[in-house]
Motif scaffolding. Structure first.
Motif, PDB file in Angstrom:
ATOM      1  N   ARG A  43       0.897   1.052  13.830  1.00  0.00           N
ATOM      2  CA  ARG A  43       1.770   0.049  13.205  1.00  0.00           C
ATOM      3  C   ARG A  43       1.001  -0.568  12.054  1.00  0.00           C
ATOM      4  O   ARG A  43       0.529  -1.704  12.158  1.00  0.00           O
ATOM      5  CB  ARG A  43       2.140  -1.056  14.194  1.00  0.00           C
ATOM      6  N   LYS A  77       1.862  -1.076   5.940  1.00  0.00           N
ATOM      7  CA  LYS A  77       2.845   0.014   5.844  1.00  0.00           C
ATOM      8  C   LYS A  77       2.316   1.260   5.130  1.00  0.00           C
ATOM      9  O   LYS A  77       3.019   1.887   4.337  1.00  0.00           O
ATOM     10  CB  LYS A  77       4.123  -0.475   5.128  1.00  0.00           C
ATOM     11  N   GLN A 115       0.089   5.095   5.517  1.00  0.00           N
ATOM     12  CA  GLN A 115      -0.020   6.141   6.506  1.00  0.00           C
ATOM     13  C   GLN A 115      -1.342   6.878   6.334  1.00  0.00           C
ATOM     14  O   GLN A 115      -1.671   7.301   5.212  1.00  0.00           O
ATOM     15  CB  GLN A 115       1.152   7.109   6.365  1.00  0.00           C
TER      16      GLN A 115
END
Ligand SMILES: Cc1ncc(COP(=O)(O)O)c(C=O)c1O
Length: 451
Positions: free
Chosen positions: A185, A189, A191
């Protein structure tokens, strides 16, 4: 066992009632507290007053790493009580000297000067004060998903909602929170690996813009807040950032130390040397209360000519040090760091297999014998079953219901907001892991039904 004659001994109900009446239950609303009366414990189990045995799948508070009632540690306590139960911290003792020498063998390289406290909280307080005195700077950068202790400086540096009831006055001076490294999480935001661990770089941005930063305080593997294991580049990069800005790196290994992650200390996974390492819990397998704040020669040297403005009556308490020596020897004799690695793989595979049958499992992550099951309402959105405000407002949590179900089945597992923390004693056997995972398999039906 009570030393009172039989007719004067308290019944189990009286024990529970007196505990409730006279004591605070920690981190909770008091009204529904009904503590179990525990009368014995042995290896990976503890036993209540009805004789029911519980498999300790979280080592109590992720601390009884050797398992319960290790005879060598118990003997060390007895021997030390016979020899010298207490002497003020200004004196040298054999236990103090022997433990200090032993620590230089097992701690990450470069940590050579020690302050002994009586909890992880106190050890963090020492670390924060030492960092401020040594650097002459004030601010501590900590991260949101973190717990560093319950007293004023350590709770102020705690990112999790145990800090909230004290806001704003309890916050203390000079703590700034950074985003955590949490690839499941990501708070910003991104990756992994495409992100190039931007969360570490953002910390550098914070240091550059805050000024007056004394230290960055982090759990190398975040514990209660979800067993968050950073990507391999994170710690080496954080070390370089701290060096570039002359900021100390404090590793809080209260939970992640002492073989829990399959290394003596979690920072060893990435070959990073912190300036200060804080630990407690597994240092004595929690049989006696000991915390440790370990620093480098560079920090130690500063205090040759500067006043070391810290201490406690119980600092370097002989009763806490002798069992730590025995704990380290037992860890070495039983090869528990290696065992944590090997059994951790076995445990990890069993837990991962659960995910096939339980849509409520969002992620299973861990290292060594340190794992989290992150439970979600929806795998796509990763929406948790409960939130931080739920926890602090006393709302019933789904993970607590699962933990209660597990207790009915005779297995203790710690729960926090929307995940379970699994951290059995490092001596656990495969058959015991099988048993506990089976209980988990059944209890998770509760979560699946709530989807
Ligand atoms: C990472 C970490 N730091 C500090 C503490 C505080 O330690 P103690 O409860 O011994 O004061 C804890 C306790 O769980 C912890 O997990």
């Amino acid at each position: 066992m009570s030393s009172l004659p039989l007719e004067q001994q308290l019944s189990s109900q009286e024990v529970v009632d007196a505990t409730r009446q006279f004591n605070f239950g920690t981190w909770r609303f008091q009204k529904n507290w009904s503590p179990l009366h525990i009368v014995d414990a042995d290896r990976c189990h503890f036993i209540d007053s009805n004789g029911k045995r519980y498999l300790d799948f979280s080592s109590q508070l992720m601390c009884v790493n050797l398992g319960h009632k290790n005879p060598a540690v118990i003997n060390a306590i007895i021997e030390q009580a016979r020899t010298l139960p207490y002497i003020a911290p200004g004196y040298a003792t054999t236990a103090r000297a022997e433990l200090s020498r032993l620590l230089t063998e097992v701690l990450p390289e470069g940590l050579v000067k020690f302050f002994f406290a009586t909890s992880g909280t106190e050890a963090n307080e020492a670390a924060i004060k030492i960092a401020r005195m040594f650097t002459g700077k004030t601010k501590i950068i900590a991260r949101y998903r973190s717990y560093h202790g319950s007293t004023m400086a350590s709770i102020a540096a705690t990112g999790d909602p145990r800090r909230w009831p004290l806001e704003p006055g309890g916050k203390g001076q000079g703590v700034v929170f950074a985003p955590e490294v949490n690839c499941y999480r990501c708070p910003i935001k991104h990756q992994y690996p495409g992100c190039d661990i931007a969360c570490a770089d953002y910390l550098e941005h914070m240091i550059a813009n805050e000024s007056d930063v004394a230290a960055v305080l982090v759990e190398p593997v975040v514990g209660t807040n979800g067993v968050l294991v950073p990507p391999p580049e994170y710690f080496p990069r954080l070390r370089r950032i701290c060096d570039r800005h002359n900021v100390l790196l404090i590793a809080d290994e209260v939970m992640s130390g002492w073989g829990r992650t399959g290394e003596w200390f979690a920072v060893n996974h990435w070959n990073v040397q912190p300036d200060i390492l804080v630990t407690a819990k597994g240092i004595t397998s929690a049989y006696v209360p000991l915390g440790l704040c370990a620093t480098t020669e560079r920090i130690a040297a500063y205090f040759q000519d500067h006043y070391f403005a810290h201490g406690h009556t119980y600092e370097a308490h002989p009763m806490t040090l002798a069992p730590a020596i025995a704990t380290i020897h037992e860890m070495q004799r039983l090869n528990l760091v290696e065992r944590s690695r090997v059994m951790g793989q076995y445990l990890g595979e069993k837990l991962r297999a659960l995910a096939h049958n339980h849509p409520s499992i969002g992620e299973i992550r861990g290292l060594g014998l340190f794992w989290a099951l992150d439970l979600v309402k929806n795998r796509e959105t990763k929406e948790p079953f409960n939130t931080m405000p739920d926890k602090i407002s006393g709302k019933p949590l789904l993970v607590d219901q699962i933990a209660a179900e597990m207790m009915k089945a005779g297995v203790l597992v710690q729960a926090w907001i929307s995940h379970l923390v699994i951290a059995p004693p490092l001596i656990i056997e495969k058959s015991e892991i099988d048993c506990a995972v089976e209980a988990l398999d059944s209890a998770l039906a509760l979560a699946d039904r709530s989807l």
